[in-house]
Design an enzyme around this catalytic site. Structure first.
Site, PDB file in Angstrom:
ATOM      1  CD1 TRP A 104      -1.854  -2.555   1.877  1.00  0.00           C
ATOM      2  CD2 TRP A 104      -2.739  -1.805   0.303  1.00  0.00           C
ATOM      3  NE1 TRP A 104      -2.568  -3.397   1.047  1.00  0.00           N
ATOM      4  CE2 TRP A 104      -3.122  -2.701   0.353  1.00  0.00           C
ATOM      5  CE3 TRP A 104      -3.442  -0.881  -1.026  1.00  0.00           C
ATOM      6  CZ2 TRP A 104      -4.374  -3.171  -0.410  1.00  0.00           C
ATOM      7  CZ3 TRP A 104      -4.044  -1.749  -1.588  1.00  0.00           C
ATOM      8  CH2 TRP A 104      -4.848  -2.789  -1.430  1.00  0.00           C
ATOM      9  CG  ASP A 173      -3.215   3.793   3.966  1.00  0.00           C
ATOM     10  OD1 ASP A 173      -4.179   3.661   5.017  1.00  0.00           O
ATOM     11  OD2 ASP A 173      -2.866   2.855   3.502  1.00  0.00           O
ATOM     12  CE  LYS A 197      -7.876  -2.706   4.428  1.00  0.00           C
ATOM     13  NZ  LYS A 197      -8.840  -4.215   3.872  1.00  0.00           N
TER      14      LYS A 197
END
Ligand SMILES: Cc1ncc(COP(=O)(O)O)c(C=O)c1O
Length: 362
Positions: A104, A173, A197
């Site tokens: 990511w 993030d 999540k």
């Protein structure tokens, strides 16, 4: 008959607190006496106004955010944030530092580079397949922000402590560990998390952004791609993902009222992670993939002696009502995502199953 529920270790979309799902179910046909479902009311109605404002208030309380921070609910996932951060903030010669700790982070860096923005990758753990979090990083004086991925969902690593950037505002993030523990947000200029999540269903991304960064946003960007558009309209410039935001509201209410805040949540998460890592460490059959000092509290990644055994493990586990244990397709192996809603009993059931599987196949 009560519905079938299994222990859900999916990485995302992932388990939600059972009480949240029940509250949604209970109010689904008639939201607060409106005679309508929350999925049917206008986003301009008093009902939705209360939902979004309560969600924002709770998020700010949970994270102890002062008035300089604005909570936005945006669409396009965390992935759109990768593109928006450089677009909004890296203009007029400004540059940023990025730390590369996995898939990511790599994608975030790529989105800045596609736009030709000046970014420096100041540290990376790619040399050892992203199995650790880099230490002693030298950030670039004058950088506008320093971007990290606080938890690496695929590789199972997490920053135990955030780096000292020498005053450069951190951007993070936090898609897979938001609300898993308290942290000092005052070092952050911006952080964001796709909800699916640790915070809610797919379809919304929470962004916390500080005033001084909003002031940098150029006027001439496309309207929907400017943070200022969303902050000026309380995330209702256009129709927001109402149902996803409502679920986030219930999750943060659960964190505040049922769990009792992020200190308590962190203690529970530590207990779950200690149990699972402790079991893996004493076994010769299972092997953790992340360095011990970089292990994630949220995504526990491990291997078995062969890929065949891993496949059998995932299939047998599901037959025992333990779902979602397959590692990410890019890395293989196994992964147990033990986000906030996963109860200790779920991890206990997993460890029991792992013991039995080892006895049979070890
Ligand atoms: C840490 C992290 N960042 C970003 C993403 C991508 O998020 P989205 O699918 O919301 O764009 C994910 C997971 O899918 C993730 O785990």
């Amino acid at each position: 008959m009560s519905p079938k529920r299994i222990h859900n270790f999916n990485a995302g979309p992932a388990a939600l607190p059972q009480v949240v799902l029940e509250e949604i179910q209970e109010n689904f046909l008639d939201f607060k006496g409106s005679g309508m479902s929350i999925t049917e009311v206008s986003h301009r109605s008093k009902w939705f106004d209360e939902v979004i404002n309560d969600a924002i208030d709770r998020i700010k309380r949970l994270l102890d955010l002062d008035d300089r921070y604005h909570i936005l609910f945006m669409q396009g996932g965390a992935s759109l944030q990768f593109c928006l951060m450089p677009m909004n903030f890296l203009n007029d010669g400004r540059s940023a530092d990025y730390v590369n700790t996995g898939t990511w982070s790599t994608k975030a860096i790529k989105e800045a580079e596609i736009q030709g923005k000046p970014v420096q990758v100041v540290a990376s753990s790619e040399d050892r397949n992203f199995a650790y979090i880099p230490k002693n990083i030298e950030f670039t004086p004058g950088a506008t922000f320093a971007h990290i991925t606080s938890n690496n969902t695929i590789k199972g690593t997490q920053w135990a402590e955030f780096p000292d950037t020498g005053g450069i505002p951190l951007f993070a993030d936090m898609s897979s560990d938001i609300f898993c523990r308290p942290f000092d947000a005052s070092n952050f200029g911006l952080f964001y998390a796709g909800a699916q999540k640790n915070m809610g269903p797919a379809g919304v991304c929470m962004v916390a952004v500080r005033d001084d960064f909003l002031e940098m946003v150029p006027e001439d960007l496309p309207t929907m791609l400017k943070y200022t558009t969303h902050s000026a309209k309380n995330s209702m410039f256009n129709t927001p993902p109402c149902f996803a935001i409502y679920t986030v509201q219930l999750v943060v209410k659960w964190l505040e009222e049922t769990i009792g805040g992020l200190d308590k949540m962190a203690a529970l998460n530590q207990q779950k992670a200690d149990l699972l890592y402790g079991f893996i460490d004493q076994s010769d059959f299972y092997a953790g993939t992340a360095d011990a000092d970089s292990r994630s509290l949220m995504n526990v990644t491990f291997r078995l002696p062969s890929e065949e055994l891993e496949q059998q493990f995932v299939a047998d586990a599901l037959n025992n009502d333990l779902g979602g244990l397959k590692g990410h397709r890019s890395v293989g192996g196994c992964r147990a995502s033990i986000y906030n809603p996963t109860p200790l009993a779920g991890v206990e059931a997993l460890v029991d199953f792992m013991k039995t599987f080892e006895q049979k196949n070890g």
